[in-house]
Write a protein that holds these residues in place. Sequence first.
Motif, mmCIF file in Angstrom:
data_model
loop_
_atom_site.group_PDB
_atom_site.id
_atom_site.type_symbol
_atom_site.label_atom_id
_atom_site.label_comp_id
_atom_site.label_asym_id
_atom_site.label_seq_id
_atom_site.Cartn_x
_atom_site.Cartn_y
_atom_site.Cartn_z
ATOM 1 N N TYR A 1 0.819 -1.204 0.000
ATOM 2 C CA TYR A 1 0.000 0.000 0.000
ATOM 3 C C TYR A 1 0.860 1.264 0.000
ATOM 4 O O TYR A 1 0.481 2.287 -0.572
ATOM 5 C CB TYR A 1 -0.928 0.014 1.225
ATOM 6 C CG TYR A 1 -2.091 -0.931 1.105
ATOM 7 C CD1 TYR A 1 -2.595 -1.287 -0.130
ATOM 8 C CD2 TYR A 1 -2.689 -1.478 2.235
ATOM 9 C CE1 TYR A 1 -3.669 -2.159 -0.243
ATOM 10 C CE2 TYR A 1 -3.765 -2.353 2.126
ATOM 11 C CZ TYR A 1 -4.248 -2.687 0.884
ATOM 12 O OH TYR A 1 -5.314 -3.546 0.768
ATOM 13 N N VAL A 2 2.011 1.191 0.662
ATOM 14 C CA VAL A 2 2.898 2.355 0.706
ATOM 15 C C VAL A 2 3.661 2.510 -0.603
ATOM 16 O O VAL A 2 3.830 3.612 -1.126
ATOM 17 C CB VAL A 2 3.877 2.235 1.895
ATOM 18 C CG1 VAL A 2 4.908 3.346 1.845
ATOM 19 C CG2 VAL A 2 3.116 2.284 3.215
ATOM 20 N N PRO B 1 0.875 3.650 -3.769
ATOM 21 C CA PRO B 1 -0.197 4.451 -3.166
ATOM 22 C C PRO B 1 -1.279 4.787 -4.181
ATOM 23 O O PRO B 1 -1.069 4.748 -5.395
ATOM 24 C CB PRO B 1 0.539 5.710 -2.710
ATOM 25 C CG PRO B 1 1.686 5.831 -3.655
ATOM 26 C CD PRO B 1 2.111 4.421 -3.939
ATOM 27 N N SER C 1 -0.343 9.824 -0.362
ATOM 28 C CA SER C 1 0.601 9.022 0.412
ATOM 29 C C SER C 1 1.886 9.806 0.605
ATOM 30 O O SER C 1 2.195 10.703 -0.189
ATOM 31 C CB SER C 1 0.888 7.709 -0.319
ATOM 32 O OG SER C 1 2.032 7.069 0.193
ATOM 33 N N ASN D 1 8.319 4.672 -3.395
ATOM 34 C CA ASN D 1 7.197 4.843 -4.317
ATOM 35 C C ASN D 1 7.383 5.980 -5.313
ATOM 36 O O ASN D 1 6.489 6.248 -6.115
ATOM 37 C CB ASN D 1 5.884 5.047 -3.542
ATOM 38 C CG ASN D 1 5.904 6.298 -2.675
ATOM 39 O OD1 ASN D 1 6.716 7.194 -2.865
ATOM 40 N ND2 ASN D 1 5.002 6.365 -1.713
ATOM 41 N N VAL E 1 -0.210 14.213 1.137
ATOM 42 C CA VAL E 1 1.207 13.834 1.243
ATOM 43 C C VAL E 1 1.730 14.319 2.593
ATOM 44 O O VAL E 1 1.947 15.510 2.799
ATOM 45 C CB VAL E 1 2.035 14.439 0.088
ATOM 46 C CG1 VAL E 1 3.504 14.067 0.229
ATOM 47 C CG2 VAL E 1 1.495 13.957 -1.252
#
Length: 655
Positions: A480-481, A484, A520, A526, A563
Motif C-alpha cells: 500500500y505504501v 499508493p 501518500s 514509491n 502527502v
Amino acid sequence: MGSPEFGEILHRVNFSAPRNFATSLKSDIKETLFPDDPFREIRKGSAGKRTWATLKYFLPILEWVPHYSFRTFRSDFIAGITIATLAIPQGISYAKLANIPPIIGLYSSFVPPIIYTVFGSSKVLAVGTVAAASLLTASIVGAKVSADEDPALYISLVYTATLFSGLFQLIMGFFRLGFLVDFLSHATIVGFMGGAATIVIMQQLKAYLGLKHFTTKTDLISVMKSIFSQKNEWRWESALLGGIFLFFLLLARYVSKKRPRLFWISAVTPLLSVIIASLFTFLIHAENHGIQIVGELKKGLNPISISQLNFSDYFPTTIKTGLITGFLALAEGIAVGRSFAMFKNDNIDGNKEMIAFGMMNIVGSCTSCYLTTGPFSRSAVNFNAGCKTAMSNVVMSVGVMLTLLFLTPLFHYTPLVVLAAIITAAMLGLIDYQAVHHLFTVDKFDFCVCMAAYLGVILASMDIGLMVAVGISICKALLYVARPGTAMLGNMPETGMYRDMAQYPCATRVPGILILQLGSPIYYANSSYLRERIARWFIEEQDYISQTSGESVEYVVLDLSGVTSIDTSGINMLDEVRKLFEKKGVKLALCNPRVEVTDKFVLSQFVETIGPEWLFLTVKDAVATCGFLLHTTKEGNKQKLNPMATGGFANDSNH
C-alpha cells in the motif's frame, strides 16, 4: 471585507523558515510515541498535585481506590468469586497444555492478578493463563528439552522464558512501543487463534482416547500419525466420559448465550464438571478402567523460583520463547481489554497495559508462575458478572489462595479427560467462523492473511504460522505504501470542490487542465511508481481530450494535501516530472503542501526551481489561475503571464 477582485488570491502557501532538525525530530517522536499526550495532567498545578498525578499515572490503582465504596466492592466480590470458579479448572487444564505440573497453573492465578490490580488500567480484564501461549511454550521449549525426561530443566526454562516475556513487555511499555502490536492485524489474530484452537483440540485427543504416549509435535500430520499408530491403546471409557462432559459444557454455554442473565451457568459449569467427575472417579475407581487422573497436588502458596531461572546453554531458546509468547500475550490482552472498554465507554492505555503485563510476568517468573495475560473467556465472565474495578482480580486471587491452602487434595481424582473437555469447549469458542466469513466478504486479501496464519499453524507450527501471517501483513502494508492510490479530480457542479471522478461520476473535467491527487508520503520506495503513474494519467488524458474536443492538456495540477512527508527521492521525482512536462509545453502546479513538505521544498530550493507562484493553497486557486492563463492565451495574448500578477478569483480553501 468585500469579495476579492479578479486576479487576486487572498491566501498563499506559507514558506516560513523551515524547522530545524531537532524540532522536526521531536515532533515526529511525539506523534509516534505520545499521540495521546499522557503527561498533560502531570504538568498542571502545584508540586503536590503534580506528584500525585505522576503516581496516579504509573500506579492506576490510585485513580479509583480513593473513591472505592462497599457497594462497588459487592459487585467486584460477586464477579471475583465467579471468575475464581473458572480460574481453578482453567489453571489446571492450561498447565497440562504447557506440559508443566497442574499446581503451577493455580500458582499463576494467585500472584499475577494482584500485580495487575496495581499497575493495570482496565477495569474488566481478568488475569490468567491462556491456551495459545501455553501450547506455544510447550512447542518451542519442548523441541529442545523433554518435559517427561528432564522435568526440572523444562520447568526452569519455562520460568526463564516467562521472565524474558515480562522484560520484553516492560521495555515495550516503558518506551511506548505499543504501535508495534498493530502489526498483528485483526485478520492475523483471527487466523492464528483459530489455528491454535484447532491444534489444541487435536492435542486433547490424547486424553479422550486414554493414550499414555503422544507426539510432542503440534502439526496436523504428526498428531494424526500418533493417534492412528496407537489404535490398539484407545480406551472407549475415556472417550465416553469426555464426550458426556463436553456435551454438558457446550449445553451450558448455549443456554448462557440464549439467556444472557444466566451467564453464571457457563461460568460455574467447568468447576461443577471437575467436582462431579472427581466424585465419580473416586467412587468407582475409574483410574483402574483406563481413565487417567491428575494425581497429587501439593498444598501451600507459591514457592520462590528465582534460583530456578536458567541462563545457560538454552539461553536462545528461552529468549525466543519469551519474545514470541510475550508479543502474542500483549496482542491478546490489549485487544481483549480494548474490546470490553468500548462496552463501558471507557478507555485503556495500551502502554500502561504493557507495563502491567511486564511487571506481573517478571514477578510471576520469580514466584513459580508461567506466562499470564488477559484471556477473553475469563474477562467475558468478569464483565458479565458486573465487575466495577480491577478489585475482582484480587477477590479471584484470594479464592485461588484458599484453594492452594486447603482444597488441592480434592483435585487428586480429577480425570484428565474432563480437563480436556473444558479445554475443547473453550477452544471451540475461539474459532470465529463469522469473522472469517466477514473477512472473505469484505477483504479477500485479509482473508488470505487469515488463512495463511491458520494453515501455517496447523500444518507447520504455531510460531511459523504467526511469522507467515505477520510477514504477509507487512507485505500488504508495504504494498500500500509502495503503490499508493492516485486519483484524477473533477469539479463538482456548481461548487468550488474537486473530487475523485471515479467515485463521483457527476464531477466534470476542467478543459486544458489535468488535476491529480496524491494520497501518500512520497519517498524512495514509491517515487518511481508515482512518476510513471503521473505520466500515464497525462497520456490517457491527452488521448481522451484529443478525441473529444481536439484540444490538449496545458496545465497539470498536483494536489499534495494527502502527502504527509517527502524525502529527497520524492523531490527529485517532482523535479523530473516538471522537466518532462516543460519539454511538452505543459506547466506544473502544486497545491496545499503540508509543513513537513514545505520544509523540504525550501531546504532543497525546489520552491525557487518550480517558482513560488506555482504553489497554491487550494485546488480552486490553482485551477482559477490556470484557467485565466488559458483564457488569456485563447484571446491572442501569446506572452506567458506571471501567475503572481494574474492570480485567480478563488478565496475558498475547500477543494
